[in-house]
Design an enzyme around this catalytic site. Structure first.
Site, PDB file in Angstrom:
ATOM      1  N   ASN A   1       0.868  -1.183   0.000  1.00  0.00           N
ATOM      2  CA  ASN A   1       0.000   0.000   0.000  1.00  0.00           C
ATOM      3  C   ASN A   1       0.903   1.231   0.000  1.00  0.00           C
ATOM      4  OD1 ASN A   1      -1.812   2.033   0.481  1.00  0.00           O
ATOM      5  ND2 ASN A   1      -2.449   1.314   2.510  1.00  0.00           N
TER       6      ASN A   1
ATOM      7  N   LYS B   1       0.220   4.250  -0.417  1.00  0.00           N
ATOM      8  CA  LYS B   1      -0.413   5.448   0.156  1.00  0.00           C
ATOM      9  C   LYS B   1      -0.110   6.673  -0.718  1.00  0.00           C
ATOM     10  CE  LYS B   1      -0.273   3.197   4.621  1.00  0.00           C
ATOM     11  NZ  LYS B   1      -0.251   3.276   6.057  1.00  0.00           N
TER      12      LYS B   1
ATOM     13  N   HIS C   1      -9.613   1.252   4.685  1.00  0.00           N
ATOM     14  CA  HIS C   1      -8.338   1.432   5.377  1.00  0.00           C
ATOM     15  C   HIS C   1      -8.540   2.354   6.579  1.00  0.00           C
ATOM     16  CE1 HIS C   1      -4.265   2.595   6.336  1.00  0.00           C
ATOM     17  NE2 HIS C   1      -3.908   1.466   5.755  1.00  0.00           N
TER      18      HIS C   1
ATOM     19  N   GLU D   1      -6.889   4.701   7.738  1.00  0.00           N
ATOM     20  CA  GLU D   1      -6.664   6.136   7.503  1.00  0.00           C
ATOM     21  C   GLU D   1      -7.901   6.774   6.892  1.00  0.00           C
ATOM     22  OE1 GLU D   1      -2.979   5.511   5.463  1.00  0.00           O
ATOM     23  OE2 GLU D   1      -2.066   4.968   7.383  1.00  0.00           O
TER      24      GLU D   1
ATOM     25  N   GLU E   1      -5.505  -4.779  10.652  1.00  0.00           N
ATOM     26  CA  GLU E   1      -4.478  -3.758  10.844  1.00  0.00           C
ATOM     27  C   GLU E   1      -4.779  -2.962  12.112  1.00  0.00           C
ATOM     28  OE1 GLU E   1      -2.565  -2.653   6.878  1.00  0.00           O
ATOM     29  OE2 GLU E   1      -4.442  -1.566   6.898  1.00  0.00           O
TER      30      GLU E   1
ATOM     31  N   GLY F   1       2.215   2.477  10.656  1.00  0.00           N
ATOM     32  CA  GLY F   1       3.149   3.579  10.448  1.00  0.00           C
ATOM     33  C   GLY F   1       3.816   4.072  11.717  1.00  0.00           C
TER      34      GLY F   1
ATOM     35  N   SER G   1       3.258  -1.912  10.441  1.00  0.00           N
ATOM     36  CA  SER G   1       4.701  -1.953  10.653  1.00  0.00           C
ATOM     37  C   SER G   1       5.302  -3.345  10.408  1.00  0.00           C
ATOM     38  CB  SER G   1       5.072  -1.434  12.040  1.00  0.00           C
ATOM     39  OG  SER G   1       4.625  -0.091  12.191  1.00  0.00           O
TER      40      SER G   1
HETATM   41  P1  PGA Z   1       2.665   0.377   7.633  1.00  0.00           P
HETATM   42  O1  PGA Z   1       1.210   0.529   6.947  1.00  0.00           O
HETATM   43  O2  PGA Z   1       3.254  -0.917   7.121  1.00  0.00           O
HETATM   44  O3  PGA Z   1       3.438   1.585   7.197  1.00  0.00           O
HETATM   45  O4  PGA Z   1       2.450   0.327   9.107  1.00  0.00           O
HETATM   46  C1  PGA Z   1       0.371  -0.574   6.780  1.00  0.00           C
HETATM   47  C2  PGA Z   1      -0.935  -0.147   6.172  1.00  0.00           C
HETATM   48  O5  PGA Z   1      -1.434   0.926   6.522  1.00  0.00           O
HETATM   49  O6  PGA Z   1      -1.519  -0.846   5.321  1.00  0.00           O
END
Ligand code: PGA
Length: 255
Positions: free
Chosen positions: A11, A13, A98, A100, A170, A176, A217
């Site tokens: 992803n 982003k 997601h 976010e 997640e 992140g 992460s």
């Molecule tokens: P990250 O993001 O690996 O940077 O923690 C994962 C995601 O949001 O799908």
């Protein structure tokens, strides 16, 4: 890991511009071979077509995915992108719900459900993201939150359509942040997600077949341990998907 085919998604982003996106796609196409792991990369909308054509020219089996979609086919929806547009530029999969989008943009479960249904009706694979915040985890609500997001998100989805659904668990506090769920905590949440597919929403066949990715992460240093858990069937990778070496190391850990 089980007999389910591992699935690693990248992803990207709101990162990478045209040249970087095309170069990363080319590097992955050159180095990711074989079909023992399903792999998808999800660039930002403006670069979907470029990434698709790089992968296509190189005969890569890596899928292109979108990070979001609009549930309606066309019309006066300024700034939105429809499913047929995504399919037109080669998208085979789409991330829905997601965290976010749920927590920063405020997308409600009803909208997420409409997107899931529209994508599945169009024959697109859906990666449905679920997961709890730190407050919810500390209040012991992890499973309840996951089950609620699954119940709403998958309302109206048939058992047959579930062959096109991947769940990404997640935990919001791990995305992140560099903090990862321990393999045991992640396995416990994944097992509860699968149990809900088995006893709550669908049946044994669906529960045994659906891939559940872990996201938050995941990186080369922790991927093998997470992916070794019986109910963790892959990963949805943010930060570590932006570097070919890291993303490939995670794909290799899934083999
Ligand atoms: P990250 O993001 O690996 O940077 O923690 C994962 C995601 O949001 O799908």
């Amino acid at each position: 890991m089980s007999q389910r085919k591992p699935y690693i998604g990248g992803n990207w982003k709101m990162n990478l511009h045209h040249a970087e996106a095309a170069a990363l796609a080319a590097a992955l196409a050159d180095r990711v071979r074989g079909d023992d792991v399903e792999v998808a990369i999800c660039p930002a909308f403006p670069y979907l077509a470029a990434v698709s054509s790089v992968l296509c020219e190189k005969g890569s089996s890596i899928k292109v995915g979108a990070q979001d979609l609009h549930a309606l086919p066309n019309g006066a929806f300024t700034g939105e992108v429809s499913l047929s547009m995504l399919q037109d530029v080669g998208c085979k999969t789409v991330i829905v719900g997601h965290s976010e989008r749920r927590h920063i943009i405020g997308e409600p479960d009803t909208l997420i459900n409409a997107k899931v249904l529209a994508a599945l009706d169009a024959g697109m694979q859906v990666i449905l993201c679920i997961g709890e915040t730190i407050e919810q985890r500390e209040a012991g609500k992890t499973d309840a939150i996951n089950w609620g997001q699954m119940g709403y998100g998958l309302a109206g989805v048939t058992a047959e359509q579930m062959s096109n659904v991947v769940i990404a668990y997640e935990p919001v506090w791990a995305i992140g942040t560099g903090k990862t769920a321990t393999p045991d905590d992640a396995q416990q949440a994944h097992a509860a997600v699968r149990a809900f597919l088995r006893f709550g929403l669908f049946n044994d066949a669906v529960a045994d077949a659906v891939r559940i990715q872990y996201g938050g992460s995941m990186k080369p240093a922790n991927a093998a341990e997470l992916l070794a858990q019986p109910d963790i069937d892959g990963g949805l990778i943010g930060g570590a998907s932006l570097k070919a070496d890291d993303f490939i190391a995670i794909i290799d850990a899934a083999r």
